[in-house]
Design an enzyme around this catalytic site. Structure first.
Site, PDB file in Angstrom:
ATOM      1  N   LYS A 276     -36.202 -10.775  73.323  1.00 23.56           N
ATOM      2  CA  LYS A 276     -35.606  -9.675  74.505  1.00 23.56           C
ATOM      3  C   LYS A 276     -36.767  -9.131  74.989  1.00 23.56           C
ATOM      4  O   LYS A 276     -36.932  -8.891  76.300  1.00 23.56           O
ATOM      5  CB  LYS A 276     -34.676  -8.529  73.900  1.00 23.56           C
ATOM      6  CG  LYS A 276     -33.369  -9.239  73.812  1.00 23.56           C
ATOM      7  CD  LYS A 276     -32.293  -8.101  73.830  1.00 23.56           C
ATOM      8  CE  LYS A 276     -30.806  -8.536  73.662  1.00 23.56           C
ATOM      9  NZ  LYS A 276     -29.734  -7.631  73.483  1.00 23.56           N
TER      10      LYS A 276
ATOM     11  N   LYS B 129     -28.585 -20.575  71.822  1.00 17.58           N
ATOM     12  CA  LYS B 129     -27.510 -19.957  71.284  1.00 17.58           C
ATOM     13  C   LYS B 129     -26.476 -19.858  72.525  1.00 17.58           C
ATOM     14  O   LYS B 129     -27.112 -19.455  73.403  1.00 17.58           O
ATOM     15  CB  LYS B 129     -27.469 -18.860  70.179  1.00 17.58           C
ATOM     16  CG  LYS B 129     -27.571 -17.648  70.946  1.00 17.58           C
ATOM     17  CD  LYS B 129     -27.422 -16.433  69.924  1.00 17.58           C
ATOM     18  CE  LYS B 129     -27.732 -15.115  70.659  1.00 17.58           C
ATOM     19  NZ  LYS B 129     -27.435 -13.899  70.129  1.00 17.58           N
TER      20      LYS B 129
ATOM     21  N   LYS C 206     -23.792 -14.197  76.009  1.00 15.60           N
ATOM     22  CA  LYS C 206     -23.002 -13.591  77.174  1.00 15.60           C
ATOM     23  C   LYS C 206     -23.826 -13.066  78.129  1.00 15.60           C
ATOM     24  O   LYS C 206     -23.319 -12.839  79.156  1.00 15.60           O
ATOM     25  CB  LYS C 206     -22.128 -12.580  76.287  1.00 15.60           C
ATOM     26  CG  LYS C 206     -23.068 -11.497  75.738  1.00 15.60           C
ATOM     27  CD  LYS C 206     -21.817 -10.474  75.319  1.00 15.60           C
ATOM     28  CE  LYS C 206     -22.087  -9.927  73.905  1.00 15.60           C
ATOM     29  NZ  LYS C 206     -23.348  -9.111  73.261  1.00 15.60           N
TER      30      LYS C 206
HETATM   31  P1  TYM Z   1     -24.051  -9.486  69.778  1.00 16.45           P
HETATM   32  O1  TYM Z   1     -23.322  -8.369  70.748  1.00 16.45           O
HETATM   33  O2  TYM Z   1     -24.883 -10.030  70.352  1.00 16.45           O
HETATM   34  O3  TYM Z   1     -22.954 -10.394  69.311  1.00 16.45           O
HETATM   35  C1  TYM Z   1     -21.613  -9.912  68.641  1.00 16.45           C
HETATM   36  C2  TYM Z   1     -21.086 -10.890  67.469  1.00 16.45           C
HETATM   37  O4  TYM Z   1     -20.847 -12.159  68.146  1.00 16.45           O
HETATM   38  C3  TYM Z   1     -22.010 -13.125  67.316  1.00 16.45           C
HETATM   39  N1  TYM Z   1     -22.325 -14.017  68.180  1.00 16.45           N
HETATM   40  C4  TYM Z   1     -22.439 -15.551  68.007  1.00 16.45           C
HETATM   41  N2  TYM Z   1     -21.634 -16.142  66.893  1.00 16.45           N
HETATM   42  C5  TYM Z   1     -22.004 -17.303  67.087  1.00 16.45           C
HETATM   43  N3  TYM Z   1     -22.438 -17.969  68.113  1.00 16.45           N
HETATM   44  C6  TYM Z   1     -22.783 -17.609  69.123  1.00 16.45           C
HETATM   45  N4  TYM Z   1     -23.406 -18.129  70.089  1.00 16.45           N
HETATM   46  C7  TYM Z   1     -23.035 -16.027  69.191  1.00 16.45           C
HETATM   47  N5  TYM Z   1     -23.222 -14.935  70.220  1.00 16.45           N
HETATM   48  C8  TYM Z   1     -23.008 -13.839  69.484  1.00 16.45           C
HETATM   49  C9  TYM Z   1     -22.870 -12.081  66.716  1.00 16.45           C
HETATM   50  O5  TYM Z   1     -23.442 -12.733  65.514  1.00 16.45           O
HETATM   51  C10 TYM Z   1     -22.288 -10.759  66.433  1.00 16.45           C
HETATM   52  O6  TYM Z   1     -21.593 -10.798  65.097  1.00 16.45           O
HETATM   53  N6  TYM Z   1     -26.797  -6.396  67.055  1.00 16.45           N
HETATM   54  C11 TYM Z   1     -25.210  -6.819  67.239  1.00 16.45           C
HETATM   55  C12 TYM Z   1     -24.278  -5.643  67.507  1.00 16.45           C
HETATM   56  C13 TYM Z   1     -24.166  -4.653  66.445  1.00 16.45           C
HETATM   57  C14 TYM Z   1     -23.483  -4.869  65.237  1.00 16.45           C
HETATM   58  C15 TYM Z   1     -23.759  -3.627  64.769  1.00 16.45           C
HETATM   59  C16 TYM Z   1     -22.989  -6.004  64.351  1.00 16.45           C
HETATM   60  C17 TYM Z   1     -24.619  -3.600  66.582  1.00 16.45           C
HETATM   61  N7  TYM Z   1     -24.369  -2.809  65.347  1.00 16.45           N
HETATM   62  C18 TYM Z   1     -23.170  -3.244  63.087  1.00 16.45           C
HETATM   63  C19 TYM Z   1     -22.266  -5.744  63.100  1.00 16.45           C
HETATM   64  C20 TYM Z   1     -22.677  -4.337  62.716  1.00 16.45           C
HETATM   65  C21 TYM Z   1     -25.445  -7.898  68.603  1.00 16.45           C
HETATM   66  O7  TYM Z   1     -25.992  -7.685  69.519  1.00 16.45           O
HETATM   67  O8  TYM Z   1     -24.536  -8.568  68.787  1.00 16.45           O
END
Ligand code: TYM
Length: 334
Positions: A116, A198, A201
């Site tokens: 990032k 990957k 979004k």
């Molecule tokens: P974030 O918002 O990037 O993504 C949310 C969830 O989606 C999963 N994910 C994916 N899984 C498979 N293939 C992909 N291309 C893909 N893109 C995203 C992520 O692994 C995630 O599970 N830091 C975290 C958000 C967060 C969080 C937490 C998660 C903040 N606090 C506490 C769990 C527990 C994040 O940026 O996910």
């Protein structure tokens, strides 16, 4: 018979961009699967999204949209706590404390921070750097046992565990040390345009991801344009990133395991593979999109859900925060 206490799940998604098929397959689908077995907290982690500049109006709209999509995907508001992170002040409060128990060295090894900060060179803020500590706080506040996420969150989960162990070591048992729950297939859904990256979004290229709210025609078009390879053999193998990705999407959504999926496509061509992948995506998202439309007309109900959930979440997480304040030596309020 003695009643066994349900274990706890916490997970969240950042409201940046729109919810994608990657988020659904990697995370949401498992949340839904696990919701009966666990006491679950699922948050729209809005505080996290500020690490990248957001348009306030757009952020507010997106946060609501995410919460409605959580419900539309099948999360039962009666069983789970569904709330906005910023409505529960304990998250930011614990994050400060845990910042003081986290080392610069460990944070600078985080690949998400490196990625990032390369992408947003003009805004490498300290929130971006300490982001994993806020995530650790999210998790540890609820004495979470299990965190269902995609594989890109492994490193963040590891640091949450390290922080919990470190704190427990200094002050005695305070936090449950959480485990990750990462799906066997679909833990990393790849970009349709650059299948070594990957699916994200916040990708600038809309053809790279499928949004949960994309119309059937858009989904068919995006899958049709997905990058594959030139050997026209449908099998899951190293170097065949585009095909592996389509097979993973199909396997995850059809319920067939990878071997059954490969057998299913054994004597078919890429055109057929794409058609069937598009159809399974369209059919999986159809009920979600219908429910989403219904729920968007019932904003009062949605508001009741997130308000009541945040209240409960505050009450549960305050117990942990209180314990932490006591352990570190703050004077009790009462
Ligand atoms: P974030 O918002 O990037 O993504 C949310 C969830 O989606 C999963 N994910 C994916 N899984 C498979 N293939 C992909 N291309 C893909 N893109 C995203 C992520 O692994 C995630 O599970 N830091 C975290 C958000 C967060 C969080 C937490 C998660 C903040 N606090 C506490 C769990 C527990 C994040 O940026 O996910």
């Amino acid at each position: 018979m003695e009643k066994v206490k349900k274990k706890v799940i916490f997970s969240g998604i950042q409201p940046s961009g729109c919810l994608t098929l990657g988020n659904y397959i990697g995370a949401l689908k498992n949340w839904i699967k696990l919701q009966d077995e666990y006491n679950c907290c699922f948050s729209v982690v809005d505080l996290h999204s500020l690490t990248v500049r957001q348009d306030p109006k757009e952020l507010r709209r997106r946060c609501m949209d995410f919460l409605v999509q959580y419900i539309a995907c099948g999360l039962d508001p009666e069983k789970n706590l569904l709330f906005f992170q910023s409505h529960v002040s304990t998250h930011a409060e614990l994050a400060w404390i845990l910042n003081c128990y986290t080392y610069m060295g460990e944070l600078s090894r985080m690949t998400q921070f490196k990625d990032k900060s390369a992408k947003h060179e003009d805004n490498i803020n300290s929130g971006l750097f300490t982001y994993p500590v806020l995530m650790a706080s999210d998790i540890l506040l609820y004495q979470t046992d299990l965190v269902p996420v995609g594989s890109d969150q492994k490193q963040h989960l590891e640091i949450a565990r390290d922080i919990a162990l470190r704190f427990n070591h200094i002050y005695g048992e305070t936090f449950t040390v959480p485990e990750g729950y990462i799906p066997e297939v679909g833990a990393r859904i790849m970009s349709l345009q650059e299948p070594t990256k990957k699916m994200s979004k916040s990708d600038d290229n809309e053809n790279a991801f499928i949004a949960l709210l994309d119309s059937p025609d858009v989904i068919r078009r995006k899958v049709k344009r997905a990058v594959t390879d030139s050997d026209n053999e449908i099998r899951f193998a190293e170097g065949k990133d585009g095909i592996n990705n389509l097979l993973s999407i199909y396997s995850s959504l059809s319920g067939k395991n990878m071997q059954q999926t490969e057998e299913h496509f054994a004597d078919k061509g890429y055109g057929q593979l794409k058609e069937e992948v598009a159809e399974v995506v369209v059919e999986s998202l159809r009920p979600i999109q219908e429910k989403y439309k219904q729920m968007m007309n019932d904003k009062d109900y949605v508001q009741q859900i997130y308000t009541a959930s945040a209240e409960k979440a505050l009450s549960i997480s305050s117990r942990t925060l209180k314990k932490v304040y006591k352990k570190v030596g703050f004077v009790p309020k009462n």
